[in-house]
Write an enzyme that holds these catalytic residues in place. Structure first.
Site, short mmCIF file in Angstrom:
data_model
loop_
_atom_site.label_atom_id
_atom_site.label_comp_id
_atom_site.label_asym_id
_atom_site.label_seq_id
_atom_site.Cartn_x
_atom_site.Cartn_y
_atom_site.Cartn_z
N GLY A 53 0.82 -1.14 -0.05
CA GLY A 53 -0.08 0.00 -0.08
C GLY A 53 0.82 1.12 0.05
N SER A 54 0.33 2.30 -0.58
CA SER A 54 0.81 3.68 -0.44
C SER A 54 0.80 4.20 0.89
CB SER A 54 0.47 4.54 -1.45
OG SER A 54 0.99 3.99 -2.93
N GLY A 55 1.32 5.42 1.25
CA GLY A 55 0.95 6.03 2.43
C GLY A 55 2.11 5.74 3.54
N HIS A 56 3.22 5.01 3.19
CA HIS A 56 4.23 4.69 4.19
C HIS A 56 5.60 5.27 3.48
CE1 HIS A 56 1.54 1.65 6.01
NE2 HIS A 56 1.31 1.08 4.72
N ASP A 109 -2.33 -8.01 0.68
CA ASP A 109 -0.97 -8.07 -0.21
C ASP A 109 -0.80 -9.77 -0.56
OD1 ASP A 109 0.31 -5.46 -0.22
OD2 ASP A 109 0.05 -5.69 1.84
N HIS A 218 -0.44 1.01 10.12
CA HIS A 218 -1.64 1.36 9.75
C HIS A 218 -2.65 1.84 10.96
CE1 HIS A 218 -0.24 -1.72 6.94
NE2 HIS A 218 -0.43 -0.99 6.31
#
Lengths: 333, 333
Positions: A53-56, A109, A218
């Site tokens: 996921g993006s955002g990290h 994932d 998250h």
């Protein structure tokens, strides 16, 4: 929570465009999907494809580089890339020596990367994967495969990238990356939440004088919420929890990462490192290399994690190979 | 504001100890003062000493490295290092070819670095300085020397470090670093304040739906407070303010830094870069190199700045020389 964005729906695609524009000396964007591809990559080796996921950020797109990932498949914020994105990203960089996927151990994932592997198999492209489950706070010791992947991902990417560069075959690269994963533990602490662009609430709530051990990247629930403690007390707690989980003996050599979750400063993390070094010294453990940085974030979350990679001769040799990308460069020894 | 610290009074000394412990392959701490010294540094060149207040990490201590600073003199949080600290730090790395100091243009720094230069002169050590005043929001164009230094410091350190490595004499290194400084402009935007460890109030107050253009990296007042805008609008505003201040013409080559102030994510800054690249493309300006990172922070302040360095043949040659430190590495061209 104010964010520097345009339309919330466009965050990931606009950010990837900007990211690849900025580092166009190194990267190109996949024409059809949200994949970051290394330009001028070696074509004589197993391809290493990372993602999640993006955002990290900078994880994962920022760890595409020489001696690191050949490409990153990027999902929406905190959401796995879809199988098509993973498949197309892998197809763009595979060199007929097979593809190793390295990613964090999350249900979404796992499912999507597995489906991408099936699609690759239909095309006659060999692939396999290593799921990283370094967060020892996220499930008990006898349920390793239920644990989450956090900042320790970086060590597995580093070792796997070096193993690819060293010319190892796919099954050997996989075995080596698994060895890194199995010699690695992380655990974190959080003091304030991050917030996904476009949502009106942060990922969790916490009182002004509280912190929580073991939270995920998250905002997943941790193992203990307490009043805010000194960073020395916190560092002791984190280190002792890693030691409960992984044998660390006098004479061992380790690599250490203190990873910021977003808004925690290098100043604060340096104080944590100072205490950790004292504890390692007292145990007779030698630090081979270490970093303090915000490599795997949860937006502007407050907090940090400690990751410890126990070296053996093979891992040390691979760790000491050089790597370069704009966010993570090692000169090699 | 929760901070990961022990005693607030010990923050800087404990952090410096941890920082140097962490990067002990590269750095050593001055035995007596808060100076970070590069190990294995070249002894055949002008010494580059950088420094300023702590609290902006990785600036300045994190820009000690090969082709960068030979040492950093570190003050307390948001306070200049004292003359003794600067003097001792410089004495520890000077090689009889003289010392160039590069630092941000603040009254306290100017005074203390000047006093250190006097102490060096008494010892027969040549030294001079370049004060960085890249923040074009901090004073009008006809009062350049009243402007503050912000993230653009990094470009001046990069160019000065390369000039030292290229074997230039002290007056030539100074002239080159001044050329970089004079070809450089920055301007920022802030959305939320940082907070000094141990204080019970943030550096400024701002409403939940507001932002302010031109704020300094200690929370100094900016030039315009408005309702929160889209990042595309903000980026246009920042770029046009730089263009009002420095001639940028079609065919020019530039280096660009989008610098986060602490808690602003790479995701957000990448969106800003995307817009900036559109604007530069429309003006026929070519980007030679660029970075998105949080190199000069104000604790966990929200916001970012844009820095543009206009290249000429000499600056480009020096920019393209390699450099390495754990926070900033360029491979060279």
């Amino acid at each position: 929570m104010k964010k520097f964005i345009n339309n919330p729906e466009d965050v990931v695609s606009e950010a990837l465009t900007g990211f690849v524009d900025c580092y166009s000396n190194y990267y190109e964007k996949h024409e059809e999907v949200n994949g970051v591809l290394l330009k001028n990559r070696r074509k004589d080796k197993v391809a290493l494809v990372i993602g999640g996921g993006s955002g990290h950020e900078p994880m994962f797109s920022g760890f595409v580089g020489k001696g690191l990932g050949d490409a990153a498949a990027c999902g929406n914020i905190f959401a796995s890339p879809d199988p098509g994105t993973i498949y197309e990203t892998a197809m763009a960089v595979e060199n007929s020596k097979g593809v190793l996927f390295v990613y964090g151990n999350y249900a979404g994932d796992n499912l999507n990367f597995d489906m991408a592997e099936e699609l690759l198999e239909e095309d006659g492209v060999k692939s396999t994967h290593v799921r990283v489950w370094d967060d020892c706070a996220s499930a008990p010791k006898d349920r390793l495969t239920d644990r989450r992947g956090i900042a320790g991902d970086l060590f597995v990417v580093k070792i796997a990238g070096a193993a690819c560069d060293a010319g190892l075959e796919l099954d050997e690269v996989k075995a080596t990356a698994e060895m890194a994963r199995d010699n690695l533990r992380s655990i974190g602490v959080a003091s304030s939440p991050g917030q996904i662009p476009g949502l009106d609430k942060p990922t969790f709530e916490i009182a002004d004088d509280e912190m929580e051990y073991g939270m995920g990247i998250h905002g997943e629930k941790g193992i203990e919420r307490t009043k805010m403690k000194t960073v020395d007390e916190i560092t002791e707690y984190l280190y002792f929890n890693i030691k409960k989980d992984m044998e660390i003996n006098s004479g061992d050599e380790v690599c250490v990462l203190i990873n910021g979750l977003g808004s925690t400063t290098i100043l604060e993390m340096s104080i944590a490192y100072r205490k950790l070094k004292e504890l390692l010294d007292a145990d007779g453990v030698q630090v081979h290399d270490s970093d303090i940085n915000s490599y795997c974030t949860c937006q502007e979350m407050g907090g940090f994690s400690i990751s410890i990679l126990k070296l053996n001769e093979e891992l040390k040799k691979l760790y000491d190979m050089p790597c370069y990308c704009p966010y993570y460069a090692k000169e090699g020894k």
